[in-house]
Design an enzyme around this catalytic site. Structure first.
Site, PDB file in Angstrom:
ATOM      1  N   THR A  11     -23.735 -28.790 -44.683  1.00 36.53           N
ATOM      2  CA  THR A  11     -22.838 -28.022 -43.802  1.00 36.53           C
ATOM      3  C   THR A  11     -23.677 -27.341 -42.728  1.00 36.53           C
ATOM      4  O   THR A  11     -24.791 -26.889 -42.988  1.00 36.53           O
ATOM      5  CB  THR A  11     -22.011 -26.991 -44.594  1.00 36.53           C
ATOM      6  OG1 THR A  11     -22.867 -25.948 -45.075  1.00 36.53           O
ATOM      7  CG2 THR A  11     -21.279 -27.638 -45.758  1.00 36.53           C
ATOM      8  N   GLY A  12     -23.134 -27.288 -41.513  1.00 39.10           N
ATOM      9  CA  GLY A  12     -23.914 -26.746 -40.400  1.00 39.10           C
ATOM     10  C   GLY A  12     -25.115 -27.623 -40.098  1.00 39.10           C
ATOM     11  O   GLY A  12     -26.207 -27.132 -39.837  1.00 39.10           O
ATOM     12  N   GLY A  16     -30.267 -25.992 -35.893  1.00 43.12           N
ATOM     13  CA  GLY A  16     -31.225 -25.192 -36.656  1.00 43.12           C
ATOM     14  C   GLY A  16     -31.707 -25.801 -37.969  1.00 43.12           C
ATOM     15  O   GLY A  16     -32.143 -26.964 -38.023  1.00 43.12           O
ATOM     16  N   ILE A  17     -31.609 -24.999 -39.021  1.00 53.13           N
ATOM     17  CA  ILE A  17     -32.129 -25.394 -40.335  1.00 53.13           C
ATOM     18  C   ILE A  17     -31.381 -26.614 -40.879  1.00 53.13           C
ATOM     19  O   ILE A  17     -31.991 -27.518 -41.467  1.00 53.13           O
ATOM     20  CB  ILE A  17     -32.016 -24.198 -41.311  1.00 53.13           C
ATOM     21  CG1 ILE A  17     -32.970 -23.072 -40.886  1.00 53.13           C
ATOM     22  CG2 ILE A  17     -32.307 -24.637 -42.747  1.00 53.13           C
ATOM     23  CD1 ILE A  17     -32.735 -21.730 -41.593  1.00 53.13           C
ATOM     24  N   GLY A  18     -30.066 -26.656 -40.672  1.00 55.22           N
ATOM     25  CA  GLY A  18     -29.275 -27.776 -41.180  1.00 55.22           C
ATOM     26  C   GLY A  18     -29.674 -29.091 -40.532  1.00 55.22           C
ATOM     27  O   GLY A  18     -29.823 -30.114 -41.211  1.00 55.22           O
ATOM     28  N   SER A 136     -30.995 -15.539 -47.760  1.00 53.02           N
ATOM     29  CA  SER A 136     -31.733 -14.872 -46.677  1.00 53.02           C
ATOM     30  C   SER A 136     -32.530 -13.721 -47.267  1.00 53.02           C
ATOM     31  O   SER A 136     -32.140 -13.142 -48.281  1.00 53.02           O
ATOM     32  CB  SER A 136     -30.759 -14.309 -45.638  1.00 53.02           C
ATOM     33  OG  SER A 136     -31.427 -13.406 -44.783  1.00 53.02           O
ATOM     34  N   TYR A 149     -23.608  -9.163 -43.382  1.00 50.31           N
ATOM     35  CA  TYR A 149     -24.503 -10.319 -43.564  1.00 50.31           C
ATOM     36  C   TYR A 149     -25.291 -10.179 -44.874  1.00 50.31           C
ATOM     37  O   TYR A 149     -25.394 -11.122 -45.656  1.00 50.31           O
ATOM     38  CB  TYR A 149     -25.448 -10.418 -42.367  1.00 50.31           C
ATOM     39  CG  TYR A 149     -26.308 -11.664 -42.361  1.00 50.31           C
ATOM     40  CD1 TYR A 149     -25.784 -12.877 -41.945  1.00 50.31           C
ATOM     41  CD2 TYR A 149     -27.633 -11.614 -42.762  1.00 50.31           C
ATOM     42  CE1 TYR A 149     -26.574 -14.025 -41.933  1.00 50.31           C
ATOM     43  CE2 TYR A 149     -28.430 -12.753 -42.758  1.00 50.31           C
ATOM     44  CZ  TYR A 149     -27.895 -13.953 -42.338  1.00 50.31           C
ATOM     45  OH  TYR A 149     -28.672 -15.085 -42.334  1.00 50.31           O
TER      46      TYR A 149
HETATM   47  P1  NDP Z   1     -27.730 -22.024 -36.427  1.00 52.03           P
HETATM   48  O1  NDP Z   1     -26.866 -21.104 -35.653  1.00 52.03           O
HETATM   49  O2  NDP Z   1     -28.665 -22.922 -35.720  1.00 52.03           O
HETATM   50  O3  NDP Z   1     -26.852 -22.881 -37.428  1.00 52.03           O
HETATM   51  C1  NDP Z   1     -25.687 -22.414 -38.044  1.00 52.03           C
HETATM   52  C2  NDP Z   1     -24.853 -23.606 -38.417  1.00 52.03           C
HETATM   53  O4  NDP Z   1     -23.662 -23.186 -39.110  1.00 52.03           O
HETATM   54  C3  NDP Z   1     -24.407 -24.389 -37.199  1.00 52.03           C
HETATM   55  O5  NDP Z   1     -24.563 -25.748 -37.467  1.00 52.03           O
HETATM   56  C4  NDP Z   1     -22.939 -24.026 -37.062  1.00 52.03           C
HETATM   57  O6  NDP Z   1     -22.259 -25.083 -36.434  1.00 52.03           O
HETATM   58  C5  NDP Z   1     -22.551 -23.843 -38.526  1.00 52.03           C
HETATM   59  N1  NDP Z   1     -21.360 -23.015 -38.729  1.00 52.03           N
HETATM   60  C6  NDP Z   1     -21.196 -21.709 -38.418  1.00 52.03           C
HETATM   61  N2  NDP Z   1     -19.959 -21.306 -38.725  1.00 52.03           N
HETATM   62  C7  NDP Z   1     -19.315 -22.381 -39.252  1.00 52.03           C
HETATM   63  C8  NDP Z   1     -18.007 -22.612 -39.747  1.00 52.03           C
HETATM   64  N3  NDP Z   1     -17.072 -21.651 -39.777  1.00 52.03           N
HETATM   65  N4  NDP Z   1     -17.705 -23.833 -40.221  1.00 52.03           N
HETATM   66  C9  NDP Z   1     -18.621 -24.823 -40.196  1.00 52.03           C
HETATM   67  N5  NDP Z   1     -19.866 -24.677 -39.733  1.00 52.03           N
HETATM   68  C10 NDP Z   1     -20.204 -23.472 -39.255  1.00 52.03           C
HETATM   69  O7  NDP Z   1     -28.547 -21.072 -37.413  1.00 52.03           O
HETATM   70  P2  NDP Z   1     -29.590 -21.342 -38.601  1.00 52.03           P
HETATM   71  O8  NDP Z   1     -29.992 -22.751 -38.680  1.00 52.03           O
HETATM   72  O9  NDP Z   1     -30.613 -20.298 -38.471  1.00 52.03           O
HETATM   73  O10 NDP Z   1     -28.677 -20.954 -39.851  1.00 52.03           O
HETATM   74  C11 NDP Z   1     -28.483 -21.783 -40.968  1.00 52.03           C
HETATM   75  C12 NDP Z   1     -28.387 -20.903 -42.214  1.00 52.03           C
HETATM   76  O11 NDP Z   1     -29.654 -20.264 -42.423  1.00 52.03           O
HETATM   77  C13 NDP Z   1     -27.342 -19.775 -42.145  1.00 52.03           C
HETATM   78  O12 NDP Z   1     -26.664 -19.689 -43.371  1.00 52.03           O
HETATM   79  C14 NDP Z   1     -28.202 -18.543 -41.933  1.00 52.03           C
HETATM   80  O13 NDP Z   1     -27.585 -17.379 -42.410  1.00 52.03           O
HETATM   81  C15 NDP Z   1     -29.450 -18.903 -42.728  1.00 52.03           C
HETATM   82  N6  NDP Z   1     -30.622 -18.115 -42.377  1.00 52.03           N
HETATM   83  C16 NDP Z   1     -31.198 -18.216 -41.143  1.00 52.03           C
HETATM   84  C17 NDP Z   1     -32.305 -17.442 -40.827  1.00 52.03           C
HETATM   85  C18 NDP Z   1     -32.951 -17.489 -39.485  1.00 52.03           C
HETATM   86  O14 NDP Z   1     -33.767 -16.592 -39.167  1.00 52.03           O
HETATM   87  N7  NDP Z   1     -32.671 -18.489 -38.651  1.00 52.03           N
HETATM   88  C19 NDP Z   1     -32.891 -16.515 -41.818  1.00 52.03           C
HETATM   89  C20 NDP Z   1     -32.233 -16.505 -43.077  1.00 52.03           C
HETATM   90  C21 NDP Z   1     -31.145 -17.286 -43.347  1.00 52.03           C
HETATM   91  P3  NDP Z   1     -21.046 -24.828 -35.383  1.00 52.03           P
HETATM   92  O15 NDP Z   1     -21.432 -23.669 -34.530  1.00 52.03           O
HETATM   93  O16 NDP Z   1     -20.890 -26.120 -34.673  1.00 52.03           O
HETATM   94  O17 NDP Z   1     -19.888 -24.511 -36.263  1.00 52.03           O
END
Ligand code: NDP
Length: 259
Positions: A11-12, A16-18, A136, A149
């Site tokens: 998912t996601g 980023g990380i996904g 996180s 958060y």
């Molecule tokens: P990004 O913003 O790059 O990625 C977030 C992803 O979540 C996107 O692919 C977005 O896609 C998707 N997303 C958000 N809301 C929804 C929704 N309602 N339904 C489906 N998809 C959704 O951020 P990161 O890669 O950093 O985040 C990935 C995870 O890592 C998160 O859970 C974040 O909390 C966690 N994390 C990140 C840290 C960091 O410093 N980067 C630190 C600690 C944890 P779209 O917008 O197309 O929906």
């Protein structure tokens, strides 16, 4: 090939990380379905990932979205071995300036949607499968302004252990990867311009013992381990990938005599 013939749903996976995890999974032989809300970045991701990837547009806070995503994955690839619950949003929710809707949006995305995606996938996950949650360092750090958060990610840490117990009888492992500050688009929530982003990074880096933010691939590599059979005896636990933020805070640049 560490994931030869495995099928994963991330998912996601369009950012980023996904996205970094999807890339590592494909490199290691998996076929990968990714979800996100934004069709443009989903299309770009699939172009990058190649023929072993499928993009599914879904807002996982909506009823039925997770079920549709799982069904589309099964229809295309025929099974499911790995589920990475990665989608999430940041949120600034300080006391005194937060609406109920803002608070609940963070919980709905980062916690409730995770549970219901796991529930939707559960009947399809194969014995020996792997579920990975994305927590996180906010789970434990108490960073001001982040009540929603931090609560959502603290909930992920607790839910990880519950799910590991529930899935153990089926031989399905459940673990939580715990990233520290990692360079991804999520930081745009707090910084409108590149200059602001640079400043923010510099401030955060001073609190990280290794002195810099992580890259998305650093988290992806830990997820890859948890997803693979190399982690076949690992369940109900966490892998922290944070440059020492939680484990060795006194080693951070901010505490060094010369800084
Ligand atoms: P990004 O913003 O790059 O990625 C977030 C992803 O979540 C996107 O692919 C977005 O896609 C998707 N997303 C958000 N809301 C929804 C929704 N309602 N339904 C489906 N998809 C959704 O951020 P990161 O890669 O950093 O985040 C990935 C995870 O890592 C998160 O859970 C974040 O909390 C966690 N994390 C990140 C840290 C960091 O410093 N980067 C630190 C600690 C944890 P779209 O917008 O197309 O929906």
């Amino acid at each position: 090939m560490r994931l030869r013939d495995k099928i994963a749903l991330i998912t996601g996976g369009n950012s980023g990380i996904g996205l970094a995890t999807a890339e590592r999974f494909v490199e290691e032989g998996a076929r990968v379905a990714i979800t996100g809300r934004d069709q443009k970045t989903l299309d770009a991701a699939v172009t990058k990932l190649g023929p072993n990837a499928l993009a599914i547009q879904a807002d996982l806070t909506e009823d039925g979205a997770a079920e549709r995503a799982v069904a589309a994955t099964i229809e295309r690839f025929g099974a499911l071995d790995i589920l990475f619950l990665n989608a999430g949003i940041a949120g600034n929710t300080p006391v005194g300036a937060t609406s109920r809707a803002q608070f609940e949006q963070v919980l709905a995305t980062n916690l409730t949607a995770v549970f219901f995606t796991v529930q939707a996938a559960a009947p399809h996950l194969k014995e020996g499968g792997s579920i990975i949650l994305n927590g996180s360092v906010h789970q434990v750090l108490g960073i001001p302004g982040a009540s929603a958060y931090a609560a959502s990610k603290g909930g992920i840490g607790a839910m990880n252990r519950v799910l590991a117990s529930e899935f153990a009888p089926r031989g399905i492992r459940v673990n939580n990867v715990v990233p520290g500050a990692t360079r991804t688009p999520i930081w745009r929530t707090f910084a409108a311009t590149s200059e602001e982003l640079e400043k923010l990074e510099a401030v955060y880096s001073r609190g990280i013992p290794l002195g810099h933010l992580g890259e998305a691939v650093d988290i992806a590599n830990a997820v890859l381990f948890l997803a693979s059979d190399e982690a076949r005896h690992v369940t109900g636990t966490e892998i922290v990938v944070d440059g020492g933020t939680i484990g060795a805070p006194a080693g951070a640049p901010i505490f060094r005599a010369e800084t």
